[in-house]
Design an enzyme around this catalytic site. Sequence first.
Site, PDB file in Angstrom:
ATOM      1  CG  HIS A   1      -3.195   3.041   2.095  1.00  0.00           C
ATOM      2  ND1 HIS A   1      -3.718   2.707   0.867  1.00  0.00           N
ATOM      3  CD2 HIS A   1      -3.270   1.924   2.863  1.00  0.00           C
ATOM      4  CE1 HIS A   1      -4.089   1.431   0.892  1.00  0.00           C
ATOM      5  NE2 HIS A   1      -3.827   0.938   2.093  1.00  0.00           N
TER       6      HIS A   1
ATOM      7  CB  CYS B   1      -0.936   0.008   1.197  1.00  0.00           C
ATOM      8  SG  CYS B   1      -1.977  -1.437   1.224  1.00  0.00           S
TER       9      CYS B   1
ATOM     10  CG  ASN C   1      -6.426  -1.334   1.216  1.00  0.00           C
ATOM     11  OD1 ASN C   1      -5.748  -0.930   0.287  1.00  0.00           O
ATOM     12  ND2 ASN C   1      -5.911  -1.819   2.337  1.00  0.00           N
TER      13      ASN C   1
HETATM   14  N1  ACO Z   1     -17.682  -9.456   9.702  1.00  0.00           N
HETATM   15  C1  ACO Z   1     -18.067  -9.751  10.956  1.00  0.00           C
HETATM   16  N2  ACO Z   1     -17.212 -10.058  11.941  1.00  0.00           N
HETATM   17  C2  ACO Z   1     -15.889 -10.043  11.644  1.00  0.00           C
HETATM   18  C3  ACO Z   1     -15.418  -9.748  10.349  1.00  0.00           C
HETATM   19  C4  ACO Z   1     -16.367  -9.454   9.352  1.00  0.00           C
HETATM   20  N3  ACO Z   1     -16.017  -9.143   8.091  1.00  0.00           N
HETATM   21  N4  ACO Z   1     -14.050  -9.819  10.346  1.00  0.00           N
HETATM   22  C5  ACO Z   1     -13.693 -10.140  11.607  1.00  0.00           C
HETATM   23  N5  ACO Z   1     -14.794 -10.294  12.390  1.00  0.00           N
HETATM   24  C6  ACO Z   1     -14.869 -10.635  13.813  1.00  0.00           C
HETATM   25  C7  ACO Z   1     -13.637 -11.372  14.290  1.00  0.00           C
HETATM   26  O1  ACO Z   1     -13.752 -12.754  14.044  1.00  0.00           O
HETATM   27  C8  ACO Z   1     -13.641 -11.032  15.759  1.00  0.00           C
HETATM   28  O2  ACO Z   1     -14.576 -11.856  16.413  1.00  0.00           O
HETATM   29  P1  ACO Z   1     -14.307 -12.394  17.926  1.00  0.00           P
HETATM   30  O3  ACO Z   1     -14.243 -11.157  18.769  1.00  0.00           O
HETATM   31  O4  ACO Z   1     -15.492 -13.261  18.180  1.00  0.00           O
HETATM   32  O5  ACO Z   1     -12.991 -13.127  17.849  1.00  0.00           O
HETATM   33  C9  ACO Z   1     -14.207  -9.598  15.811  1.00  0.00           C
HETATM   34  O6  ACO Z   1     -14.892  -9.423  14.560  1.00  0.00           O
HETATM   35  C10 ACO Z   1     -13.138  -8.542  15.962  1.00  0.00           C
HETATM   36  O7  ACO Z   1     -12.108  -8.803  15.014  1.00  0.00           O
HETATM   37  P2  ACO Z   1     -10.868  -7.844  14.845  1.00  0.00           P
HETATM   38  O8  ACO Z   1      -9.946  -8.409  13.809  1.00  0.00           O
HETATM   39  O9  ACO Z   1     -10.305  -7.517  16.187  1.00  0.00           O
HETATM   40  O10 ACO Z   1     -11.607  -6.517  14.255  1.00  0.00           O
HETATM   41  P3  ACO Z   1     -11.009  -5.088  13.999  1.00  0.00           P
HETATM   42  O11 ACO Z   1     -11.801  -4.074  14.700  1.00  0.00           O
HETATM   43  O12 ACO Z   1      -9.521  -5.060  14.185  1.00  0.00           O
HETATM   44  O13 ACO Z   1     -11.310  -4.867  12.435  1.00  0.00           O
HETATM   45  C11 ACO Z   1     -10.085  -4.904  10.344  1.00  0.00           C
HETATM   46  C12 ACO Z   1     -10.738  -5.738  11.455  1.00  0.00           C
HETATM   47  C13 ACO Z   1     -11.163  -4.097   9.669  1.00  0.00           C
HETATM   48  C14 ACO Z   1      -9.419  -5.851   9.367  1.00  0.00           C
HETATM   49  C15 ACO Z   1      -9.031  -3.940  10.976  1.00  0.00           C
HETATM   50  O14 ACO Z   1      -8.226  -4.643  11.866  1.00  0.00           O
HETATM   51  C16 ACO Z   1      -8.130  -3.246   9.963  1.00  0.00           C
HETATM   52  O15 ACO Z   1      -8.572  -2.413   9.186  1.00  0.00           O
HETATM   53  N6  ACO Z   1      -6.822  -3.557  10.018  1.00  0.00           N
HETATM   54  C17 ACO Z   1      -5.798  -2.799   9.255  1.00  0.00           C
HETATM   55  C18 ACO Z   1      -5.796  -3.077   7.789  1.00  0.00           C
HETATM   56  C19 ACO Z   1      -4.644  -2.347   7.151  1.00  0.00           C
HETATM   57  O16 ACO Z   1      -4.434  -1.169   7.378  1.00  0.00           O
HETATM   58  N7  ACO Z   1      -3.817  -3.048   6.370  1.00  0.00           N
HETATM   59  C20 ACO Z   1      -2.597  -2.446   5.847  1.00  0.00           C
HETATM   60  C21 ACO Z   1      -2.685  -2.040   4.451  1.00  0.00           C
HETATM   61  S1  ACO Z   1      -3.216  -3.332   3.371  1.00  0.00           S
HETATM   62  C22 ACO Z   1      -1.892  -3.699   2.291  1.00  0.00           C
HETATM   63  O17 ACO Z   1      -0.763  -3.348   2.484  1.00  0.00           O
HETATM   64  C23 ACO Z   1      -2.241  -4.565   1.094  1.00  0.00           C
END
Ligand code: ACO
Length: 332
Positions: free
Chosen positions: A255, A114, A285
């Site tokens: 980003h 990214c 993204n």
């Molecule tokens: N729908 C419903 N529930 C979900 C989903 C979904 N799509 N995805 C995860 N959950 C659940 C999980 O299983 C978890 O359940 P549990 O509490 O029972 O275990 C709960 O939701 C919380 O999961 P987290 O992973 O802690 O959720 P978070 O608030 O962190 O959100 C997300 C997840 C959106 C992926 C976030 O962490 C994020 O945006 N991370 C950064 C992404 C990023 O910036 N990447 C870098 C660039 S990408 C690149 O370089 C290609």
Amino acid sequence: MAYAAFRSIGAYVPSKILSNEDLSKMVDTSDEWIFKRTGIKERRIAGKNEFTSEMAVCAAELAIKRSGINKNNIDMVVCATISPDYFCMPSTATIISTKLGLGNVTAFDISAACTGFVYILSIAKAFIESGMKKNILIIGAEKLSSITDYTDRGTCILFGDGAGAAMICATDNKEEAIIDIHTGADGTYADLLMTPNGGSGSMHDSLDQEAASCFMQMKGNETFKVAVRTLTKDVVEILETNNIDSSEIKYFIPHQANYRIIKAVGDALKLKKEQVVLTVQKYGNTSGASIPMAINDIYESGSLKSGDLMLLDAFGGGLTWGSALVPYSPLK
Ligand code: ACO
């Protein structure tokens, strides 16, 4: 001394929309969860035969046209992508150059996930300032749908396809010059975001496992925390180094990974809402394409004016990060 000017922007967005509602029929998720956690409503998906290079060419044609530069004077093409037409070779940049009918160019791809667009901007700046090249076409283009696992709700809700391109050209007018670019990387966090297979470091033997591990895998929550910390530190540093106050920034163009990450960084810099450019809600993204696609959005809305100071900020797999202070400097 030659300086590097950000002359023009162009982008391409595939027509097919994949909404949160659509995804909720594919994996156990909901529009409410996705929007609340990421700010994303929908993303675009390229057609089966619509390759990364084709989206890149559409974006590049616009950027070249808007730059006022004759395409015969382009001497380098650099593409940032983690979803190239072909892994290894030929590079997507060489395919793009030929499709655009460019003659005598240097062309290559880079992989910085990214952060790719900020990295290629720094490459273009360095080549121009050293006097080696004059008119460089840089492109961030991604068909992330080709490396996304649509059974993994932790990643498939985030990613989309698209391309953005810019012309970076030599100028002797310092007022037009890109002010500064910072880039960094830390492989300690390599396992937070990776496609485990397809390279010499492949971990699996069986074909089934190999196929599955060619898709992106991410430790989302840990990535989130490192992203907020790194992005904030990075922009604070580049502003301090250049003695620029955040109020002088016309557009903060981060980003587009997650609205919550963007908001946290914007709040830390005390930016006003109108300074922060947001496209994550409609494109998701798109990795290396997300920043140029966002710049193109403000350009096409008529809001981007000559001399406007842009602050770019990116973070991605590697881990990699980077920021840039860039005045928009079209040819007068
Ligand atoms: N729908 C419903 N529930 C979900 C989903 C979904 N799509 N995805 C995860 N959950 C659940 C999980 O299983 C978890 O359940 P549990 O509490 O029972 O275990 C709960 O939701 C919380 O999961 P987290 O992973 O802690 O959720 P978070 O608030 O962190 O959100 C997300 C997840 C959106 C992926 C976030 O962490 C994020 O945006 N991370 C950064 C992404 C990023 O910036 N990447 C870098 C660039 S990408 C690149 O370089 C290609």
